[in-house]
Write a protein that holds these residues in place. Structure first.
Motif, short mmCIF file in Angstrom:
data_model
loop_
_atom_site.label_atom_id
_atom_site.label_comp_id
_atom_site.label_asym_id
_atom_site.label_seq_id
_atom_site.Cartn_x
_atom_site.Cartn_y
_atom_site.Cartn_z
N MET B 1 -0.28 14.76 -2.59
CA MET B 1 -0.64 13.41 -3.03
C MET B 1 0.27 13.01 -4.18
N LEU B 3 2.20 10.05 -6.26
CA LEU B 3 2.21 8.61 -6.53
C LEU B 3 3.59 8.18 -7.01
N MET B 26 -2.86 -1.58 -16.42
CA MET B 26 -3.06 -0.63 -15.33
C MET B 26 -2.05 0.50 -15.36
N LEU B 27 -0.87 0.20 -15.85
CA LEU B 27 0.18 1.21 -15.81
C LEU B 27 0.07 2.10 -17.04
N LYS B 31 -0.56 9.19 -14.55
CA LYS B 31 -1.06 9.04 -13.19
C LYS B 31 0.06 9.11 -12.16
N ILE B 32 1.24 8.63 -12.58
CA ILE B 32 2.33 8.44 -11.63
C ILE B 32 3.34 9.57 -11.76
N LEU B 153 3.00 0.53 -5.29
CA LEU B 153 2.70 1.93 -5.60
C LEU B 153 2.52 2.66 -4.28
N ASP B 155 1.61 6.04 -2.14
CA ASP B 155 0.90 7.32 -2.19
C ASP B 155 1.40 8.15 -1.02
N ASP B 157 1.47 11.35 1.07
CA ASP B 157 0.60 12.49 1.33
C ASP B 157 0.97 13.08 2.67
N ARG B 160 2.18 10.90 5.77
CA ARG B 160 1.56 9.58 5.76
C ARG B 160 1.84 8.93 4.41
N TYR B 164 0.43 0.60 -1.70
CA TYR B 164 -0.48 -0.35 -2.35
C TYR B 164 0.36 -1.44 -2.99
N VAL B 165 0.06 -2.68 -2.62
CA VAL B 165 0.83 -3.82 -3.14
C VAL B 165 0.00 -4.52 -4.20
N TYR B 166 0.52 -4.58 -5.40
CA TYR B 166 -0.18 -5.23 -6.50
C TYR B 166 0.49 -6.57 -6.78
N LYS B 177 -3.04 -3.03 0.94
CA LYS B 177 -2.33 -1.81 1.25
C LYS B 177 -1.75 -1.84 2.63
N ASP B 179 -0.36 0.97 5.59
CA ASP B 179 -0.39 2.36 6.00
C ASP B 179 0.73 2.61 6.96
#
Lengths: 474, 191
Positions: B1, B3, B26-27, B31-32, B153, B155, B157, B160, B164-166, B177, B179
């Motif tokens: 996982m 990011l 948020m940033l 986390k990243i 962002l 992810d 994994d 896959r 995520y589009v902010y 998002k 996929d």
């Protein structure tokens, strides 16, 4: 060092564990023992025959004199003499048998008598364990005198004492299977990372996007996110946010696990065995922290977990050994349930918190040895928190070496009232055993002594602790 | 996982003073794991800020960047995916899928991240996926004045990727998002 005036009867070698006069002492000289026994026999406060002496008369083989073997250079001589004096005065199987237990660690050579005793205790335990329905009271009684090291007995006995295995033998296999699968489920659920969780959430909601191969060239469609879950979410209930908050705790757990018992090959080192053990400890602590958001993980829990896991993993039975992790988890939960209030900071000042427990220890000391209590609390103003905090919260794992603390745990776990009562008695006994040095010391030396408690004869310590169970000795 | 944050075209300080406050809140660091930036930061201070988010920072040169040492293109492998990075002003026509696909084949990557148009887009074609994170500050571009602040962002994994589009639309952060899966593990392509 200023020697304070101590009454003779309290000044007997019985109470002190410091190795003061040792030069002219010789083991093989039984006269010496008689001399010692005479001095200690005279004071009126000779340790009275404890009710415990009536326990288990089968062990009452008159073998005291056999303990005067010319050996054991590694045990402090004074304690040896004291234990033998104790044996002299009171035929207490407690010291007899645990004596032999301690010795087994050190010397295998001339242990004929002690191993015979050990075997008889082992036989007792085995007969008890082989019954269809185990009498827990009886088991506790035998276990409190110490459990022999061999044949995986300790592993089974601890599981029974902690309530993991029911007393009815026929229920064992079903209980074990149930608990082990429960642990497996816990691990699967709680050790999953958020990506997997979101994927599973989507599957249940039917958002399967597996048909991406249909067009070779297209604008990728944007889809809604489930439950507002995205990695940068700052929401309290967001699984991502929780994951990142947990990662701090997980880091802390990682650090502590790596530092657990660095001197033992079982726990540390580069071998894959040590690494898998560390992994198991880590998983148990993480699952516990996630299941108990109230206390999460507190530094020190790894120390309480270590002996449990060690004992269970060293079970000669293969099936038990393979599932040691699951078994340890539940036993750890059970053990901690009595102590969890001590780890909760908010409860520090409450009736069940650590402060009141320390106050109880203080009170116990006052009851049994007022002079020492006064010296510690009033004269030198040594706050009991300074030394007893670690003793109590870590169940004495840090004060003695690993094998000794396992022996103490035998007694702690077998107490029907719960380990806390016995723990306080053992702490009180620890103080009483070094009273001479404490009474002679000032703040610094007292703290130095108590924070690095000197190696002691564990059987003697437990014996003294047991004696405190009754009326105050003066 | 893993990011991976993809953003670019901030144009600080020339066209925008700073990232939107809601994005900045948020940033947070920790986390990243990776940050890839298409370019046009434009000054060193922005570089330093991105470095605080995550030490693993990759930047390609945009035409207004004051630091001339950034490379024109960059490739990196994260997990099972190969990512390519380029600002995009070099690829003409700007934002054209065919030309970007050529660049992607050239770099031999699964995911190509480019910018310059200040519009979020995500395309899929035979060779892989092309993502444009847009402008993180919503600065005006050569083509248009109208740009919503946005970033991406990813992810990663296994095989896959969840993208995520902010986007900041009317003062609110909207997250979507995308996929997609890779069909095979990273192997040497026969054609």
């Amino acid at each position: 060092m200023v020697k304070k005036k101590v009454p003779d009867w309290l000044n007997s070698a019985l109470w002190s564990s410091s190795s003061t006069t040792t030069t002219s002492f010789s083991y093989s000289d039984t006269n010496r023992f008689d001399h010692h026994s005479s001095t200690s026999a005279s004071p009126p406060i000779d340790p009275p025959l404890p009710p415990a002496a009536t326990r288990d008369e089968q062990q009452h083989t008159p073998r005291h004199h056999h303990n005067y073997h010319p050996r054991k250079p590694d045990i402090k001589e004074d304690k040896h003499s004291k234990s033998s004096i104790v044996n002299d005065n009171i035929s207490n199987n407690n010291s007899n048998k645990s004596f032999s237990n301690n010795k087994i660690d050190n010397r295998k050579a001339d242990n004929t008598e002690s191993s015979a005793e050990d075997i008889s205790n082992q036989a007792l335990l085995l007969t008890e364990l082989s019954r269809k329905v185990i009498n827990m009271g009886e088991l506790r009684r035998i276990a409190s005198q110490g459990i022999p090291d061999g044949a995986g007995i300790r592993s089974t006995v601890w599981k029974l004492l902690l309530g993991y295995l029911p007393p009815d033998r026929s229920l064992w296999s079903s209980e074990l299977a149930k608990k082990r699968s429960q642990y497996k489920r816990f691990k699967e659920e709680l050790l999953m990372n958020p990506s997997e969780i979101t994927r599973r959430l989507e599957k249940t909601m039917g958002f399967d996007n597996d048909d991406a191969k249909s067009e070779s060239r297209c604008v990728l469609s944007r889809s809604k996110i489930t439950h507002g879950e995205h990695p940068l979410s700052l929401g309290k209930s967001s699984i991502w946010n929780k994951f990142f908050q947990d990662s701090e705790i997980i880091e802390q757990i990682d650090r502590d696990v790596k530092r657990t018992h660095p001197d033992m090959h079982f726990f540390s080192g580069d071998s894959s065995f040590a690494k898998s053990n560390q992994e198991a400890l880590r998983n148990i602590l993480i699952v516990f922290a996630k299941l108990n958001p109230g206390i999460r993980y507190v530094q020190g829990m790894n120390e309480i977990l270590a002996p449990l896991f060690y004992v269970f993993k060293n079970d000669p039975d293969e099936e038990m050994e393979a599932c040691a992790e699951a078994d340890t988890f539940f036993c750890f939960v059970e053990l901690l349930s009595g102590f969890r209030d001590l780890f909760c900071q908010q409860l520090d000042n409450s009736v069940v918190g650590i402060r009141s427990t320390i106050a109880r220890l203080s009170h116990l000391l006052k009851e049994h040895d007022e002079e020492l209590w006064r010296h510690l609390e009033v004269t030198t103003k040594v706050n009991p928190q300074f030394y007893s905090f670690r003793w109590i919260t870590l169940l004495l794992t840090q004060e003695f070496n690993f094998t000794d603390s396992i022996h103490i745990w035998d007694t702690l776990l077998s107490d029907p009232e719960g380990p806390q009562e016995t723990l306080l008695r053992v702490c009180c006994a620890m103080l009483i055993l070094v009273r001479r040095r404490l009474l002679a010391g000032d703040f610094t030396s007292i703290l130095k002594l108590l924070q690095n408690y000197p190696p002691t004869n564990i059987s003697h310590l437990l014996y003294v602790a047991n004696k405190l169970r009754g009326q105050p000795s003066h | 996982m893993v990011l991976v944050l993809a953003l670019g075209d901030l144009h600080i300080p020339h066209r925008a003073p700073d990232l939107p406050a809601k994005f900045k809140s948020m940033l947070v660091p920790g986390k990243i794991q990776h940050v890839i930036c298409t370019g046009n930061l434009s000054i060193k201070e922005v570089h330093d800020y991105l470095k605080t988010l995550c030490p693993d920072l990759h930047i390609t040169r945009g035409e207004y960047d004051e630091d001339t040492r950034y490379p024109e293109t960059k490739t990196l492998t994260i997990g099972q995916f190969k990512l390519g990075l380029c600002h995009g002003h070099q690829v003409v026509p700007w934002g054209d899928l065919d030309s970007l696909a050529m660049l992607q084949r050239q770099l031999d990557v699964d995911i190509l991240v480019t910018g310059h148009t200040h519009q979020f887009t995500a395309y899929k074609h035979e060779g892989g996926v092309v993502i444009n994170p847009g402008s993180a500050t919503g600065a005006y571009s050569n083509i248009t004045y109208d740009a919503n602040p946005s970033f991406v962002l990813m992810d990663i994994d296994g095989l896959r990727v969840v993208v995520y589009v902010y986007e900041l639309i009317d003062g609110e952060v909207k997250v979507d998002k995308i996929d997609f899966k890779k069909t095979t593990a990273t192997t040497h392509s026969a054609h």
